[in-house]
Design a protein around this motif. Structure first.
Motif, PDB file in Angstrom:
ATOM      1  N   GLY A 139      -3.907   2.127   8.257  1.00  0.00           N
ATOM      2  CA  GLY A 139      -2.925   1.535   9.161  1.00  0.00           C
ATOM      3  C   GLY A 139      -1.766   2.475   9.422  1.00  0.00           C
ATOM      4  N   PRO A 140      -0.521   1.976   9.277  1.00  0.00           N
ATOM      5  CA  PRO A 140       0.649   2.806   9.596  1.00  0.00           C
ATOM      6  C   PRO A 140       0.643   4.141   8.854  1.00  0.00           C
ATOM      7  CG  PRO A 140       1.333   0.554   9.144  1.00  0.00           C
ATOM      8  CD  PRO A 140      -0.139   0.641   8.820  1.00  0.00           C
ATOM      9  N   ASN A 141       1.046   5.174   9.553  1.00  0.00           N
ATOM     10  CA  ASN A 141       1.143   6.538   9.014  1.00  0.00           C
ATOM     11  C   ASN A 141      -0.211   7.152   8.648  1.00  0.00           C
ATOM     12  OD1 ASN A 141       3.919   6.701   9.329  1.00  0.00           O
ATOM     13  ND2 ASN A 141       4.289   5.809   7.330  1.00  0.00           N
ATOM     14  N   TYR A 142      -1.253   6.697   9.313  1.00  0.00           N
ATOM     15  CA  TYR A 142      -2.587   7.247   9.054  1.00  0.00           C
ATOM     16  C   TYR A 142      -2.584   8.771   9.190  1.00  0.00           C
ATOM     17  CZ  TYR A 142      -7.112   9.071  10.359  1.00  0.00           C
ATOM     18  OH  TYR A 142      -8.223   9.860  10.457  1.00  0.00           O
ATOM     19  N   LYS A 146       0.167  -1.052  -1.489  1.00  0.00           N
ATOM     20  CA  LYS A 146      -0.739  -1.975  -2.191  1.00  0.00           C
ATOM     21  C   LYS A 146      -1.333  -1.384  -3.473  1.00  0.00           C
ATOM     22  CE  LYS A 146      -1.794  -4.857   1.780  1.00  0.00           C
ATOM     23  NZ  LYS A 146      -2.818  -5.517   2.582  1.00  0.00           N
ATOM     24  N   LEU A 147      -0.625  -0.472  -4.079  1.00  0.00           N
ATOM     25  CA  LEU A 147      -1.016   0.065  -5.382  1.00  0.00           C
ATOM     26  C   LEU A 147      -0.282  -0.770  -6.438  1.00  0.00           C
ATOM     27  CD1 LEU A 147      -0.729   3.824  -4.399  1.00  0.00           C
ATOM     28  CD2 LEU A 147      -2.848   2.585  -4.851  1.00  0.00           C
ATOM     29  N   TYR A 148      -0.635  -2.030  -6.509  1.00  0.00           N
ATOM     30  CA  TYR A 148       0.117  -3.005  -7.301  1.00  0.00           C
ATOM     31  C   TYR A 148       0.126  -2.704  -8.796  1.00  0.00           C
ATOM     32  CZ  TYR A 148      -0.224  -5.601  -2.923  1.00  0.00           C
ATOM     33  OH  TYR A 148      -0.162  -5.982  -1.603  1.00  0.00           O
ATOM     34  N   VAL A 149      -0.991  -2.290  -9.337  1.00  0.00           N
ATOM     35  CA  VAL A 149      -1.044  -1.999 -10.777  1.00  0.00           C
ATOM     36  C   VAL A 149      -0.118  -0.828 -11.100  1.00  0.00           C
ATOM     37  CG1 VAL A 149      -2.529  -1.228 -12.678  1.00  0.00           C
ATOM     38  CG2 VAL A 149      -3.357  -2.956 -11.067  1.00  0.00           C
ATOM     39  N   HIS A 150      -0.172   0.218 -10.283  1.00  0.00           N
ATOM     40  CA  HIS A 150       0.721   1.365 -10.476  1.00  0.00           C
ATOM     41  C   HIS A 150       2.183   0.918 -10.402  1.00  0.00           C
ATOM     42  CE1 HIS A 150      -3.020   3.335  -9.225  1.00  0.00           C
ATOM     43  NE2 HIS A 150      -2.574   4.443  -9.797  1.00  0.00           N
ATOM     44  N   ALA A 151       2.488   0.087  -9.404  1.00  0.00           N
ATOM     45  CA  ALA A 151       3.868  -0.385  -9.216  1.00  0.00           C
ATOM     46  C   ALA A 151       4.333  -1.190 -10.424  1.00  0.00           C
ATOM     47  CB  ALA A 151       3.979  -1.227  -7.947  1.00  0.00           C
ATOM     48  N   ALA A 152       3.464  -2.055 -10.939  1.00  0.00           N
ATOM     49  CA  ALA A 152       3.832  -2.881 -12.093  1.00  0.00           C
ATOM     50  C   ALA A 152       4.082  -2.014 -13.325  1.00  0.00           C
ATOM     51  CB  ALA A 152       2.734  -3.905 -12.381  1.00  0.00           C
ATOM     52  N   VAL A 153       3.235  -1.029 -13.552  1.00  0.00           N
ATOM     53  CA  VAL A 153       3.407  -0.137 -14.703  1.00  0.00           C
ATOM     54  C   VAL A 153       4.729   0.614 -14.598  1.00  0.00           C
ATOM     55  CG1 VAL A 153       2.503   1.954 -15.819  1.00  0.00           C
ATOM     56  CG2 VAL A 153       0.948   0.092 -15.215  1.00  0.00           C
ATOM     57  N   ILE A 154       5.014   1.162 -13.427  1.00  0.00           N
ATOM     58  CA  ILE A 154       6.267   1.906 -13.231  1.00  0.00           C
ATOM     59  C   ILE A 154       7.469   0.988 -13.385  1.00  0.00           C
ATOM     60  CG2 ILE A 154       7.649   3.203 -11.548  1.00  0.00           C
ATOM     61  CD1 ILE A 154       5.317   4.824 -12.696  1.00  0.00           C
ATOM     62  N   ASN A 165       2.181  -3.595   2.724  1.00  0.00           N
ATOM     63  CA  ASN A 165       2.653  -4.932   2.387  1.00  0.00           C
ATOM     64  C   ASN A 165       4.167  -4.888   2.186  1.00  0.00           C
ATOM     65  OD1 ASN A 165       3.186  -7.469   1.403  1.00  0.00           O
ATOM     66  ND2 ASN A 165       1.548  -7.453  -0.113  1.00  0.00           N
ATOM     67  N   SER A 166       4.905  -5.153   3.255  1.00  0.00           N
ATOM     68  CA  SER A 166       6.365  -5.151   3.139  1.00  0.00           C
ATOM     69  C   SER A 166       6.841  -6.355   2.331  1.00  0.00           C
ATOM     70  CB  SER A 166       7.025  -5.111   4.518  1.00  0.00           C
ATOM     71  OG  SER A 166       6.586  -6.187   5.312  1.00  0.00           O
ATOM     72  N   GLY A 167       6.076  -7.432   2.319  1.00  0.00           N
ATOM     73  CA  GLY A 167       6.430  -8.593   1.501  1.00  0.00           C
ATOM     74  C   GLY A 167       6.476  -8.253   0.022  1.00  0.00           C
ATOM     75  N   ALA A 168       5.554  -7.411  -0.421  1.00  0.00           N
ATOM     76  CA  ALA A 168       5.540  -6.990  -1.824  1.00  0.00           C
ATOM     77  C   ALA A 168       6.784  -6.175  -2.157  1.00  0.00           C
ATOM     78  CB  ALA A 168       4.284  -6.172  -2.123  1.00  0.00           C
ATOM     79  N   PRO A 225       8.467   2.618  -7.298  1.00  0.00           N
ATOM     80  CA  PRO A 225       7.725   1.359  -7.367  1.00  0.00           C
ATOM     81  C   PRO A 225       7.628   0.662  -6.015  1.00  0.00           C
ATOM     82  CG  PRO A 225       9.823   1.166  -8.529  1.00  0.00           C
ATOM     83  CD  PRO A 225       9.680   2.583  -8.107  1.00  0.00           C
ATOM     84  N   LEU A 226       8.643   0.823  -5.168  1.00  0.00           N
ATOM     85  CA  LEU A 226       8.601   0.188  -3.851  1.00  0.00           C
ATOM     86  C   LEU A 226       7.518   0.813  -2.977  1.00  0.00           C
ATOM     87  CD1 LEU A 226      12.427  -0.158  -3.125  1.00  0.00           C
ATOM     88  CD2 LEU A 226      10.871  -1.864  -4.085  1.00  0.00           C
ATOM     89  N   TRP A 227       7.410   2.135  -3.013  1.00  0.00           N
ATOM     90  CA  TRP A 227       6.363   2.800  -2.235  1.00  0.00           C
ATOM     91  C   TRP A 227       4.981   2.374  -2.720  1.00  0.00           C
ATOM     92  CZ3 TRP A 227       2.495   6.278  -3.649  1.00  0.00           C
ATOM     93  CH2 TRP A 227       1.764   6.818  -2.591  1.00  0.00           C
ATOM     94  N   LEU A 228       4.816   2.320  -4.031  1.00  0.00           N
ATOM     95  CA  LEU A 228       3.519   1.914  -4.593  1.00  0.00           C
ATOM     96  C   LEU A 228       3.155   0.502  -4.158  1.00  0.00           C
ATOM     97  CD1 LEU A 228       4.022   3.411  -8.162  1.00  0.00           C
ATOM     98  CD2 LEU A 228       2.315   4.177  -6.494  1.00  0.00           C
TER      99      LEU A 228
END
Length: 172
Positions: free
Chosen positions: A41-44, A79-87, A150-153, A72-75
């Motif tokens: 999607g965006p920034n392909y 949609k790299l949720y696991v990475h974001a949660a760990v960070i 996912n801007s909501g995330a 963490p916001l970029w992750l």
């Protein structure tokens, strides 16, 4: 092998020309790039350039400023949720370590700034394997769920960070 009017009559003697083989590889690569475009999607274009740099340099290290500045916001956005949660958990724990924690946090940001595109590429490639056999409509549904951004995330993560910070401050 017999010839009739200058043509071979055996069916199993066909060898594709190198030009045809190159055309077939290019066509497959083009189809895969289309799937990546739909998924990312965006920034392909940005990510395609980074992925190509990784291929040419044979290194996964490519710089990503948003991955460095707002790790963490970029992750979460990608949609790299696991990475974001760990960070996020590590960042929260580092707050209790003072200046040393800040230094470790900076190191983590640099690490993700250098490796974020590789993390994202791995995520994309794993999902591309899942969508290769899907029909267009099925692919669109799959991509909406797993691809894009996912801007909501991001907003949820910001809210969670504010709450966690408030809780930490009340404990101190």
């Amino acid at each position: 092998m017999q010839e009739k009017n200058g043509l071979h009559t055996e069916k199993n003697d066909f060898e594709p020309s190198p030009i045809y083989e190159e055309y077939s590889r290019d066509r497959e690569k083009s189809k895969e790039e289309d799937l990546i475009r739909e998924f990312v999607g965006p920034n392909y274009d940005f990510y395609l350039r980074k992925f190509k740099v990784q291929d040419v340099s044979e290194s996964n290290l490519t710089w990503n400023w948003p991955a460095f500045w707002v790790t963490p916001l970029w992750l979460a956005y990608r949609k790299l949720y696991v990475h974001a949660a760990v960070i996020l958990v590590i960042s929260t724990l580092l707050r209790f370590m003072g200046g040393f924690g800040t230094l470790i946090g900076l190191g983590i940001s640099i690490f993700v700034g250098l490796n974020g595109n590789a993390f994202y590429r791995n995520y994309v490639e794993n999902h591309i394997e899942n969508i290769k056999g899907l029909l267009y409509e099925e692919r669109q549904l799959y991509n909406k769920e797993n691809g894009g951004t996912n801007s909501g995330a991001v907003w949820l993560l910001i809210a969670a960070s504010i709450i966690v910070t408030a809780l930490i401050n009340t404990l101190n």
